[in-house]
Design a protein around this motif. Structure first.
Motif, PDB file in Angstrom:
ATOM      1  N   UNK A 192       0.830  -1.207   0.000  1.00  0.00           N
ATOM      2  CA  UNK A 192       0.000   0.000   0.000  1.00  0.00           C
ATOM      3  C   UNK A 192       0.866   1.258   0.000  1.00  0.00           C
ATOM      4  N   UNK A 193       1.951   1.277   0.765  1.00  0.00           N
ATOM      5  CA  UNK A 193       2.810   2.460   0.823  1.00  0.00           C
ATOM      6  C   UNK A 193       3.366   2.816  -0.553  1.00  0.00           C
ATOM      7  N   UNK A 194       3.738   1.805  -1.324  1.00  0.00           N
ATOM      8  CA  UNK A 194       4.244   2.068  -2.673  1.00  0.00           C
ATOM      9  C   UNK A 194       3.144   2.633  -3.564  1.00  0.00           C
ATOM     10  N   UNK A 195       1.955   2.055  -3.459  1.00  0.00           N
ATOM     11  CA  UNK A 195       0.828   2.557  -4.258  1.00  0.00           C
ATOM     12  C   UNK A 195       0.463   3.968  -3.814  1.00  0.00           C
ATOM     13  N   UNK A 196       0.487   4.233  -2.503  1.00  0.00           N
ATOM     14  CA  UNK A 196       0.171   5.572  -1.991  1.00  0.00           C
ATOM     15  C   UNK A 196       1.183   6.588  -2.489  1.00  0.00           C
ATOM     16  N   UNK A 197       2.459   6.186  -2.544  1.00  0.00           N
ATOM     17  CA  UNK A 197       3.490   7.088  -3.057  1.00  0.00           C
ATOM     18  C   UNK A 197       3.225   7.423  -4.519  1.00  0.00           C
ATOM     19  N   UNK A 198       2.822   6.429  -5.295  1.00  0.00           N
ATOM     20  CA  UNK A 198       2.512   6.662  -6.705  1.00  0.00           C
ATOM     21  C   UNK A 198       1.244   7.507  -6.868  1.00  0.00           C
ATOM     22  N   UNK A 199       0.386   7.518  -5.838  1.00  0.00           N
ATOM     23  CA  UNK A 199      -0.877   8.260  -5.892  1.00  0.00           C
ATOM     24  C   UNK A 199      -0.744   9.681  -5.361  1.00  0.00           C
ATOM     25  N   UNK A 216      -9.791  -4.614   1.321  1.00  0.00           N
ATOM     26  CA  UNK A 216     -11.029  -3.911   1.021  1.00  0.00           C
ATOM     27  C   UNK A 216     -10.852  -2.394   1.173  1.00  0.00           C
ATOM     28  N   UNK A 217     -11.840  -1.663   0.673  1.00  0.00           N
ATOM     29  CA  UNK A 217     -11.738  -0.202   0.657  1.00  0.00           C
ATOM     30  C   UNK A 217     -11.673   0.387   2.058  1.00  0.00           C
ATOM     31  N   UNK A 218     -12.406  -0.216   3.011  1.00  0.00           N
ATOM     32  CA  UNK A 218     -12.363   0.292   4.387  1.00  0.00           C
ATOM     33  C   UNK A 218     -10.957   0.187   4.959  1.00  0.00           C
ATOM     34  N   UNK A 219     -10.250  -0.887   4.605  1.00  0.00           N
ATOM     35  CA  UNK A 219      -8.873  -1.054   5.081  1.00  0.00           C
ATOM     36  C   UNK A 219      -7.970  -0.001   4.455  1.00  0.00           C
ATOM     37  N   UNK A 220      -8.163   0.271   3.170  1.00  0.00           N
ATOM     38  CA  UNK A 220      -7.367   1.308   2.497  1.00  0.00           C
ATOM     39  C   UNK A 220      -7.590   2.653   3.169  1.00  0.00           C
ATOM     40  N   UNK A 221      -8.844   2.972   3.462  1.00  0.00           N
ATOM     41  CA  UNK A 221      -9.150   4.237   4.137  1.00  0.00           C
ATOM     42  C   UNK A 221      -8.466   4.289   5.497  1.00  0.00           C
ATOM     43  N   UNK A 222      -8.455   3.159   6.213  1.00  0.00           N
ATOM     44  CA  UNK A 222      -7.788   3.132   7.522  1.00  0.00           C
ATOM     45  C   UNK A 222      -6.274   3.286   7.372  1.00  0.00           C
ATOM     46  N   UNK A 223      -5.707   2.760   6.290  1.00  0.00           N
ATOM     47  CA  UNK A 223      -4.275   2.927   6.041  1.00  0.00           C
ATOM     48  C   UNK A 223      -3.919   4.410   5.840  1.00  0.00           C
ATOM     49  N   UNK A 224      -4.738   5.113   5.046  1.00  0.00           N
ATOM     50  CA  UNK A 224      -4.483   6.541   4.872  1.00  0.00           C
ATOM     51  C   UNK A 224      -4.638   7.290   6.190  1.00  0.00           C
ATOM     52  N   UNK A 225      -5.568   6.836   7.019  1.00  0.00           N
ATOM     53  CA  UNK A 225      -5.737   7.447   8.336  1.00  0.00           C
ATOM     54  C   UNK A 225      -4.488   7.263   9.186  1.00  0.00           C
TER      55      UNK A 225
END
Length: 387
Positions: A192-199, A216-225
């Motif tokens: 996720x960190x690599x994808x977030x960096x690209x985003x 899932x999307x809820x997990x992604x949202x929690x990662x950004x949090x």
């Protein structure tokens, strides 16, 4: 290399300083407080951490034995032993000692028994170096490539800077995420960190990121949090005059440092050439993060957002300043601004009440094009009262 930081903390009250690892919290408090007037507890030292983890009340016993001449107790990386906050709370209530508590994340403290001392300690955040702090040490292309974490400026070789930033990313994974049990599965979060960096700098598509990462999307949202709570990045919301609508549109995300972004998306070894797409993205990230960090220091009531229509027209940054006109900002890495660069701003200006429209670039010629003030990026910070 030592830098004069913009952060100004109270001298009369206990306080927290939160900031990601490597932003200079320890250096700041050691510069601010004399060892003759304070004691220093380093919880990054495994022996010290173990001592207080086993017996948090030991801190109370030590503080009660201090002479009157010692006014301050400095506890570095307090989130490593959250139970110490109960002791600190009691000592604030029963003694005249004042406490400085640093940490890389308030997330674990809030999750534990602590409520950040129920308002008995002020809260400050420390960010990577800003333009005013860097002064003559700032070179734009180097800053875009390596970022503004203080340690970078003590290293002269590119190879050492690469190794430091890679190690920083790994340390963050190992110590801030795993040690503090902020995520259950490390492998999805690492990807996720690599994808977030690209985003970085893009409007977030949570569904797409969830497919790419395999959660899932809820997990992604929690990662950004988690990234926000640990102060290594921030969400830039969509602009709406209605708070209700503001919550419906997906935000953009920015890592707090261009060097960390490049370390996470594995582009540190790639050359950075002016005029390329990647150069433009990093320039935008640099400008947005600088404005974000500087407004948090100088004007904490200002609010930042972006605006994009369904047709794709966009304003890179909107600065809402209570009592002052809103600022609409277009960010271009070009060396020469022309009429085409201000089209989007001109389109949106009529929808605001006498806004200040700025086109920020590397063009050193100050111009006004169709009611848009076009300024060099350094002059733009001055125009906003941030430099």
């Amino acid at each position: 290399m030592m830098f004069d930081r913009l952060l100004r903390t109270t001298t009369r009250n206990s306080f927290f300083i939160f900031g990601a690892r490597g932003t200079g919290k320890t250096t700041y408090i050691k510069q601010m407080f004399s060892l003759d007037e304070s004691i220093y507890v380093d919880l990054l030292d495994p022996v010290v951490e173990d001592r207080y983890r086993r017996s948090p009340q030991r801190l109370e016993q030590e503080v009660l034995a201090l002479p009157d001449s010692v006014d301050w107790v400095l506890v570095d990386e307090v989130q490593r032993v959250p139970r110490l906050l109960d002791v600190v709370h009691r000592l604030i209530e029963t003694t005249s000692k004042r406490f400085v508590l640093t940490g890389s994340s308030a997330r674990k403290l809030r999750r534990g028994a602590s409520n950040l001392l129920a308002g008995r300690a002020f809260v400050y955040n420390l960010y990577p170096l800003t333009v005013p702090e860097l002064g003559d040490a700032l070179t734009l292309d180097d800053t875009l490539h390596w970022g503004t974490l203080p340690q970078v400026y003590s290293l002269s070789l590119d190879e050492d800077k690469q190794e430091y930033l890679r190690a920083y990313a790994l340390t963050y994974l190992r110590e801030e995420i795993v040690a503090e049990q902020l995520v259950r599965g490390l492998d999805p979060f690492r990807y996720f960190l690599e994808v977030a960096a690209q985003s970085t700098g893009h409007i977030l598509n949570y569904a797409k990121i969830s497919r790419d990462v395999g959660v899932d999307s809820k997990t992604v949202i929690s990662y950004f949090s988690i990234l926000e709570d640990t102060l290594v990045g921030f969400l830039l919301p969509a602009y709406h005059r209605s708070i209700r609508k503001k919550q419906r549109d997906n935000p953009k995300f920015y890592f707090f440092d261009t060097g960390l972004k490049r370390a996470l998306d594995r582009t540190l070894q790639l050359s950075l050439n002016a005029g390329t797409y990647e150069y433009g993205r990093l320039f935008e990230q640099f400008i947005v993060t600088q404005i974000s960090h500087l407004t948090r220091y100088r004007f904490p009531d200002w609010r930042l957002s972006y605006l994009r229509t369904s047709s794709g027209a966009e304003v890179d940054l909107i600065v809402e300043r209570p009592g002052l006109p809103e600022v609409l900002i277009e960010i271009k890495s070009t060396l020469s601004v022309d009429d085409q660069d201000v089209r989007s701003l001109v389109r949106f200006m009529k929808d605001f009440d006498d806004p200040l429209a700025l086109c920020i670039s590397q063009d050193r010629t100050r111009m006004q094009i169709r009611n848009v003030l076009c300024v060099h990026w350094l002059d733009a910070l001055t125009e906003l009262g941030l430099n």
